[in-house]
Structure formats: C-alpha cells, structure tokens
Motif scaffolding. Structure first.
Motif, PDB file in Angstrom:
ATOM      1  N   SER A   1       8.274  13.862  -7.905  1.00 44.27           N
ATOM      2  CA  SER A   1       8.927  12.605  -8.233  1.00 44.27           C
ATOM      3  C   SER A   1      10.364  12.595  -7.721  1.00 44.27           C
ATOM      4  CB  SER A   1       8.878  12.345  -9.733  1.00 44.27           C
ATOM      5  OG  SER A   1       9.393  13.449 -10.418  1.00 44.27           O
ATOM      6  N   ALA A   2      10.649  11.530  -6.993  1.00 48.49           N
ATOM      7  CA  ALA A   2      12.003  11.360  -6.470  1.00 48.49           C
ATOM      8  C   ALA A   2      12.975  11.100  -7.619  1.00 48.49           C
ATOM      9  CB  ALA A   2      12.040  10.207  -5.469  1.00 48.49           C
ATOM     10  N   THR A   3      12.453  10.609  -8.746  1.00 51.10           N
ATOM     11  CA  THR A   3      13.333  10.363  -9.893  1.00 51.10           C
ATOM     12  C   THR A   3      13.738  11.677 -10.555  1.00 51.10           C
ATOM     13  OG1 THR A   3      11.277   9.867 -11.033  1.00 51.10           O
ATOM     14  CG2 THR A   3      12.729   8.022 -10.557  1.00 51.10           C
ATOM     15  N   GLY A   4      13.168  12.794 -10.093  1.00 44.52           N
ATOM     16  CA  GLY A   4      13.622  14.091 -10.560  1.00 44.52           C
ATOM     17  C   GLY A   4      14.807  14.583  -9.746  1.00 44.52           C
TER      18      GLY A   4
ATOM     19  N   LEU B   1       8.614   3.445 -11.961  1.00 45.26           N
ATOM     20  CA  LEU B   1       7.307   3.857 -12.483  1.00 45.26           C
ATOM     21  C   LEU B   1       6.487   4.562 -11.408  1.00 45.26           C
ATOM     22  CD1 LEU B   1       5.184   3.804 -14.735  1.00 45.26           C
ATOM     23  CD2 LEU B   1       4.413   1.623 -13.826  1.00 45.26           C
ATOM     24  N   THR B   2       6.478   3.981 -10.206  1.00 38.41           N
ATOM     25  CA  THR B   2       5.694   4.580  -9.125  1.00 38.41           C
ATOM     26  C   THR B   2       6.240   5.959  -8.777  1.00 38.41           C
ATOM     27  OG1 THR B   2       5.422   2.342  -8.303  1.00 38.41           O
ATOM     28  CG2 THR B   2       4.714   4.122  -6.864  1.00 38.41           C
TER      29      THR B   2
ATOM     30  N   VAL C   1       6.536   2.100  -0.604  1.00 36.51           N
ATOM     31  CA  VAL C   1       5.386   1.498   0.090  1.00 36.51           C
ATOM     32  C   VAL C   1       4.282   1.177  -0.919  1.00 36.51           C
ATOM     33  CG1 VAL C   1       3.518   1.981   1.716  1.00 36.51           C
ATOM     34  CG2 VAL C   1       5.878   2.541   2.314  1.00 36.51           C
ATOM     35  N   ILE C   2       4.020   2.129  -1.836  1.00 38.24           N
ATOM     36  CA  ILE C   2       2.964   1.895  -2.834  1.00 38.24           C
ATOM     37  C   ILE C   2       3.340   0.721  -3.741  1.00 38.24           C
ATOM     38  CG2 ILE C   2       1.798   2.899  -4.838  1.00 38.24           C
ATOM     39  CD1 ILE C   2       2.034   5.626  -3.437  1.00 38.24           C
TER      40      ILE C   2
ATOM     41  N   VAL D   1      10.860  11.421   1.469  1.00 37.93           N
ATOM     42  CA  VAL D   1       9.492  10.992   1.782  1.00 37.93           C
ATOM     43  C   VAL D   1       8.839  10.378   0.543  1.00 37.93           C
ATOM     44  CG1 VAL D   1       7.188  11.836   2.387  1.00 37.93           C
ATOM     45  CG2 VAL D   1       9.191  12.657   3.628  1.00 37.93           C
ATOM     46  N   LEU D   2       9.030  11.029  -0.606  1.00 43.42           N
ATOM     47  CA  LEU D   2       8.436  10.513  -1.849  1.00 43.42           C
ATOM     48  C   LEU D   2       9.041   9.153  -2.214  1.00 43.42           C
ATOM     49  CD1 LEU D   2       8.329  13.816  -3.867  1.00 43.42           C
ATOM     50  CD2 LEU D   2       6.362  12.392  -3.279  1.00 43.42           C
TER      51      LEU D   2
END
Lengths: 309, 186
Positions: A163-166, A150-151, A86-87, A79-80
């Motif tokens: 954060s999905a990057t986590g 970044l987003t 989208v953002i 979802v993130l």
C-alpha cells in the motif's frame, strides 16, 4: 526500528548455525529484512514467478527544488500509487457510465450499485452534513480522496501488492492538499478579515489587557491547530497501514523463525495462519475505516473553517 | 530442505534501510500530487459530474413520481369524499322525501277524517232536527186530533146533555187545561 532486527537475534543465530546449505538463497532468515522488504519503499518490485524487478534510476529526473532533493525515478510505491489511480479511475468511470447511461430505466446492480451507494452516502452524510451550504464544489475532492485512499489501502492486502498509503510521503502530500483546500476555501468564504480572525482570535466580550493577553495565548494555539489537523491526517493513515502490515508480516515471519524447530513449527505455522487470517479481516475493515476517516475529517475540517465566524 | 533454508525475501532484493520509514521522499510526493491531481481532474469531469447529474435526475424523477402519486391520491380522496357527500345527500333527500310524503298522507288522512266527522255531525244534526220537526208536527197533529175527538165527543155530549151547565164547564175547563199546560203532549 533497528531494534526490530535484533528482537529475534538469538533464534536467528541458531537458525544460521543450522542452516548449512541454503541452496539458492543468501544468508539466514531475518525478520527485520523481511519487514523492510515488504513495508519500505524500494526501486524494485517483486512479482510472482519472476522475482524482484529492478527499476532504472532516471538521472534526468533528479533535481533540486529549493534545497530539496526530488527524485522522480520509479519505485515500488510510485507504481502502486499509479496502479491504485488506474484501478480507481476504471471502477468509478465504469460506475458513472453505468449509472448515467441514457434511458437507464432499471436500478444499477453489482459494482456500479455498490459504488453509487457509497457515493450517495459520502455526498449526503459527509459533504452535505459537515460542509453544509455550497458543499457541491467539494464533493469531487472528498469522493476522489475516499476511493483513491481505499484502493491504495486494499492493494496492501493483495498478494504481491503493497500500500502506497504506508508511505509517509503519500499520506503527507494528500494531507497537504487537504490543508490547502481548507485554508484557501476558508479564505475565499470568510474574506481577508474573517480569515485573519481564524488566526488572531479574541473571545467576544473581552477588552483591554485581557484581550491582548488572550491574543498572545490564542494566536500560537490557533496557528498550531491549523497544522496539527493535516499532520494528524497524514500520520493516522500512514501509521495504521504500516502497523497493520507489520503485524501481518511479523506473524508470517514466525513461521520462518520457528521453521527449523521440529516439534513446534507446525503448531506455530497453524497459529500464524489463524492469526494472520483474523488480522487480514481486521485490516480489510481498517482499510475502509481509514479511507472513510480521512475523507470524513477532510470534510469536517473544510466545514469547520468555512463556518468560522 | 530444512525450513530455515527458505528465505521469503528474494535473494536479489536490496533490503531498504529502516531510516527511510519516516523520511519523506519528495519524488514520491511529486508523483502523489501529479497522480491525485490527474485523478481528481479526470474523475471530476468524467465520473463524478455525470454520476451526480444522474443521481440528481433520478432523485428528481423519484421526487416527481412521489409528488405525482401524492397528488393523484389527494385527488382520489377528494373525489371519494365528494361521492360520499353526494351519496349522503341523496340518502338525506330520499329520507326527506319519504318523510314528507308520509306527512302529506297523514295530513290527508286527518283532513278526510275531520271532514267525515263534520259531515256525519251535520247529517246527525239534520236528522235530529228532522226528527224534532216530525215530532212537533206529530204532536200538533195529535193535539189537533185530540181537539177534534174531544170536540166530537163533546158535541155528542152536548147533543145529549146540553142542559147540564156543569158538563159544559167541565169540557171547557178540560180544553183550557190541555191548551194551557201542554205538558202532557210535549
């Protein structure tokens, strides 16, 4: 990681002993559980005032892919990921529309101007600088990588965000995409023989036995080098994001751990507040730096590969 | 309510296992590929391309403006230099003209002066000659008068004492002396 839940075990046991009637809540506070809840992926999403929303498990979306179990059911990080996409799309499309508006005689302001500045910086100081000739084809990739990462990073600093990057799956996949771009663009630029030279490397001026010795030593090194680059990309981003969030939630967790000790709890809470605020500012910086590093190293690696002779 | 009673993890939440931290979730990987691919495509087509085109156009237009400004400045500078040159040229010409006319006047003055001096010299010479002539004429006249007077005196002497041989010789010698020396008259 298992040790994490045991670090504060004595305090937690004490807390459990005092916790006589925790109305509406199951069990005592557990820092490890709190960290796991906030950092790890799960098929649920905690929303303000509503609580945890459980996602359905899509049985039809589970399939085997060459021995790998692929489960496309929605999760928190998925979802993130989509939210970040989208953002990112909304902001950049807005910026593009503002900047490229026909007859825009005045300089763009606000968000569009900020994004434009970053875009120009990435184009000139990363793409043009590191990729060099023919960099234009890689600009969209580098720009998308930067803004998307970044987003995702920044969403981890928003309350009820994350954060999905986590998640290693996300960073590894992005790294694999970059890896494929590096190798394929290198192959297309250098040709078959030139590309093979990036694996079977012999220093110029060597011949005979020395040449074959060098070949035997350098080939594994070169091959390893190809895979360590994306590996480093994936782990750097993942570790930075995870470590940052762990730090923040551990500091917040102190408030709950010491919450039952009457004389120190306010001091601990105040200290935590100060430290968390400071770390959050640091994390804000790291969110930008890590996105920049990922984009920059991608550009550097693409450029290195294309200029290999 | 005791502080320890509040648990920030929602009761209903399932706490995931830490084993999943380093386990790559391939479902999420597929989602990442799809999301990033879609984002790359959409942004590449609708964000980056127009943005790059706009930036390029703006850079070109700014570069054009700069070039145009530079060209105009160069033009203006050339014009200024030309005007300066013309101004200097005019000044030089004027100065040359003034110098020339001054020289011409000087020349004229010198010429007139020379002419006047010549004329005065001629006049002076003429006058001197006239004077000489007049003096010569006067000397002649005086000499003639002297002879006449002498002759008259002599004739009177001759009338009275003509017999004196010695007187006659005296007069003759005197006249001869006058004619011969001429020094006393000239």
């Amino acid at each position: 990681m298992i040790g994490m839940t045991r670090i504060f075990a004595p305090l937690q046991e004490q807390a459990a002993a005092q916790d006589t009637a925790a109305a509406g809540h199951e069990g005592p506070f557990n820092l490890g559980d709190m960290l796991a809840h906030h950092i790890l992926n799960a098929p649920e999403y905690e929303l303000p005032f509503i609580g945890a929303v459980h996602f359905p498990h899509w049985d039809w979306a589970v399939f085997q892919l060459g021995g790998l179990q692929v489960d496309l059911s929605p999760t928190k990080h998925m979802v993130l990921l989509l939210l970040a996409a989208v953002i990112t799309a909304a902001m950049t499309l807005f910026a593009a529309r503002t900047v490229a508006r026909p007859g825009a005689g005045v300089a763009p302001r606000g968000l569009a101007n900020a994004i434009e500045t970053v875009v120009v910086f990435l184009r000139d100081d990363l793409c043009k600088e590191y990729i060099g000739h023919g960099y234009q084809r890689f600009v969209p990739l580098i720009l998308t990588l930067f803004f998307f990462i970044l987003t995702m990073n920044l969403l981890g600093l928003v309350p009820w965000g994350g954060s999905a990057t986590g998640n290693l799956a996300v960073t590894a996949t992005l790294a694999v995409i970059v890896f494929l771009v590096i190798e394929i663009s290198g192959f297309l630029t250098l040709g078959f023989r030139g590309y093979m030279k990036t694996i079977f490397f012999t220093p110029p001026g060597t011949s005979g036995a020395i040449k074959y010795l060098m070949l035997a030593i350098m080939t594994p090194v070169e091959l390893l080098g190809k895979f360590t680059k994306p590996f480093a990309l994936a782990v750097r981003l993942f570790a930075n994001m995870t470590a940052g969030h762990m730090m923040i939630f551990t500091l917040i967790g102190f408030i709950f751990i010491f919450g039952h000790i009457a004389f120190v709890r306010w001091a601990v809470a105040a200290g935590s507040f100060v430290f968390v605020s400071a770390i959050l500012l640091l994390e804000l910086l790291i969110a930008f730096i890590q996105a920049y590093i990922f984009a920059m190293l991608s550009a550097v690696f693409i450029g290195l590969m294309r200029h290999e002779h | 309510m005791t502080a320890a009673g509040f648990n920030p993890v929602p009761a209903a939440a399932e706490v995931p296992s830490w084993d999943s931290l380093f386990a790559v979730d391939f479902g999420l990987a597929v989602w990442t590929v799809l999301t990033f691919g879609a984002l790359l495509f959409v942004l590449g087509k609708f964000a980056w391309r127009p943005l790059m085109a706009a930036l390029d156009a703006r850079e070109k237009s700014i570069q054009g403006d700069i070039d145009e400004a530079k060209r105009q400045r160069d033009e203006a500078e050339a014009l200024l230099a030309e005007y300066r040159e013309q101004l200097a040229d005019g000044r030089r010409q004027a100065q040359a003209l003034v110098a020339e006319s001054r020289e011409a006047a000087e020349e004229l003055r010198r010429e007139l002066e020379a002419k006047a001096r010549d004329e005065s010299r001629v006049i002076l010479a003429n006058a001197r000659r006239e004077i000489e002539r007049e003096r010569d004429a006067a000397v002649d006249a005086v000499r003639r008068e002297a002879v006449e007077v002498a002759m008259a005196a002599a004739s009177r002497l001759v009338d009275e004492r003509l017999d004196s041989e010695r007187d006659r010789k005296l007069v003759t010698d005197y006249i001869d002396d006058l004619a011969g020396s001429g020094g006393a008259w000239t």
